[in-house]
Design a protein around this motif. Structure first.
Motif, short mmCIF file in Angstrom:
data_model
loop_
_atom_site.label_atom_id
_atom_site.label_comp_id
_atom_site.label_asym_id
_atom_site.label_seq_id
_atom_site.Cartn_x
_atom_site.Cartn_y
_atom_site.Cartn_z
N TYR A 228 -17.29 -3.50 25.81
CA TYR A 228 -18.61 -3.37 26.38
C TYR A 228 -19.18 -4.68 27.06
CZ TYR A 228 -18.58 1.23 24.31
OH TYR A 228 -18.33 2.53 24.19
N ARG B 76 -17.23 -5.27 21.64
CA ARG B 76 -16.36 -4.31 21.36
C ARG B 76 -16.16 -3.72 20.22
NH1 ARG B 76 -10.87 -7.40 22.74
NH2 ARG B 76 -12.08 -8.46 24.26
N GLN C 65 -21.97 -7.03 25.35
CA GLN C 65 -22.30 -6.47 24.14
C GLN C 65 -21.23 -6.73 23.09
OE1 GLN C 65 -24.11 -2.67 23.38
NE2 GLN C 65 -23.71 -2.08 25.51
N PRO D 280 -16.92 2.81 27.27
CA PRO D 280 -16.89 1.58 27.68
C PRO D 280 -16.65 0.87 28.94
CG PRO D 280 -14.83 2.23 26.77
CD PRO D 280 -15.85 3.36 26.69
N THR D 281 -16.74 -0.33 29.17
CA THR D 281 -16.39 -0.93 30.41
C THR D 281 -14.95 -0.85 30.84
OG1 THR D 281 -17.98 -2.68 30.12
CG2 THR D 281 -16.51 -2.91 31.91
N GLY E 93 -15.62 -7.45 29.35
CA GLY E 93 -15.62 -6.03 29.37
C GLY E 93 -14.14 -5.80 30.09
#
Length: 248
Positions: free
Chosen positions: A215, A220, A218, A186-187, A246
């Motif tokens: 993310y 989470r 997108q 993930p970010t 993010g």
């Protein structure tokens, strides 16, 4: 008339679940690869994910059934036994009696009483009729990946070349590593406690902590801890949000 019967046999042959030509989803492809090449720990983890997600593809279950038939008379250590117990639980997700014959055989001849117990427990005479799975009809070597994957100890270069999917592909019940293998890292992440931390009789300590994987663009993935005594995390939910920055 001969042409008619030949056509009928062909249709029935290829419509049988064992011979389905429908391509597997990326998740199910990973499952069959891990089942075919994995050791007991990998087999246990895949079976757990299948069982907890409650989504069972017949091709995947056939591979799991073949693993069970390969190992049920030779499993001796706790990890092997636990893995096969989870495989049996996963096979119980079938919506027909496809695996009932082999469960009866395992219940009768398993090398360990725990495996036999689970096989007996998961037998169900009320399931709809369907074609029975025939041991040996799946060749596990056919499902081995062409090149080594991270399951088999891939290099960092192979890992970096893996296809990354959107987070919508992730299923509830997956392990954290399984999810990251599919959608990438993930970010950012952050962990927080839940109110279950303070429940007096929550001895196991499940879901006392959660971890959100964010993310950007997108949404989470929210993971929940399975026990206070382990560092195991499973997908609790996927929250799709294209506005996700993010960062917490």
């Amino acid at each position: 008339m001969k042409i008619f019967y030949l056509a009928l046999v062909t249709v029935l042959f290829f419509s049988h679940p064992c011979f389905s030509t429908e391509p597997l989803s990326p998740i199910d492809q990973r499952y069959v690869e891990r089942l075919s090449i994995g050791g007991p720990t990998t087999i246990r983890d895949v079976a757990k994910s299948i069982y907890r997600s409650e989504q069972a593809n017949t091709q995947v279950l056939d591979v799991a059934a073949e693993v069970l038939m390969r190992d049920y008379q030779v499993a001796i250590d706790n990890t092997q036994i636990d893995a096969l117990a989870w495989v049996i639980k996963a096979l119980a997700l079938a919506d027909t009696n496809r695996y009932q014959v082999i469960l009866a055989e395992v219940a009768e001849n398993a090398s360990h009483r725990k495996i036999a117990k689970y096989a007996r427990k998961m037998q169900d005479d009320d399931l709809p009729e369907g074609p029975a799975y025939e041991p040996g009809s799946v060749v596990l070597a056919d499902y081995e990946p062409d090149q080594a994957s991270p399951v088999a100890g891939a290099s960092a270069a192979t890992e970096s070349n893996r296809e990354v999917h959107p987070i919508t592909i992730v299923r509830e019940g997956m392990s954290i590593q399984e999810a990251y293998d599919l959608v990438g890292y993930p970010t950012s992440e952050h962990t927080y406690q839940t109110g279950k931390q303070w429940i007096p009789f929550n001895y196991k300590g499940g879901d006392i902590r959660r971890q959100a994987a964010l993310y950007k663009g997108q949404g989470r993935i929210v993971f929940s801890n399975t026990s206070r005594y382990s560092n195991s995390w499973r997908v609790l939910e996927v929250l799709v949000d294209e506005a996700e920055t993010g960062y917490p």
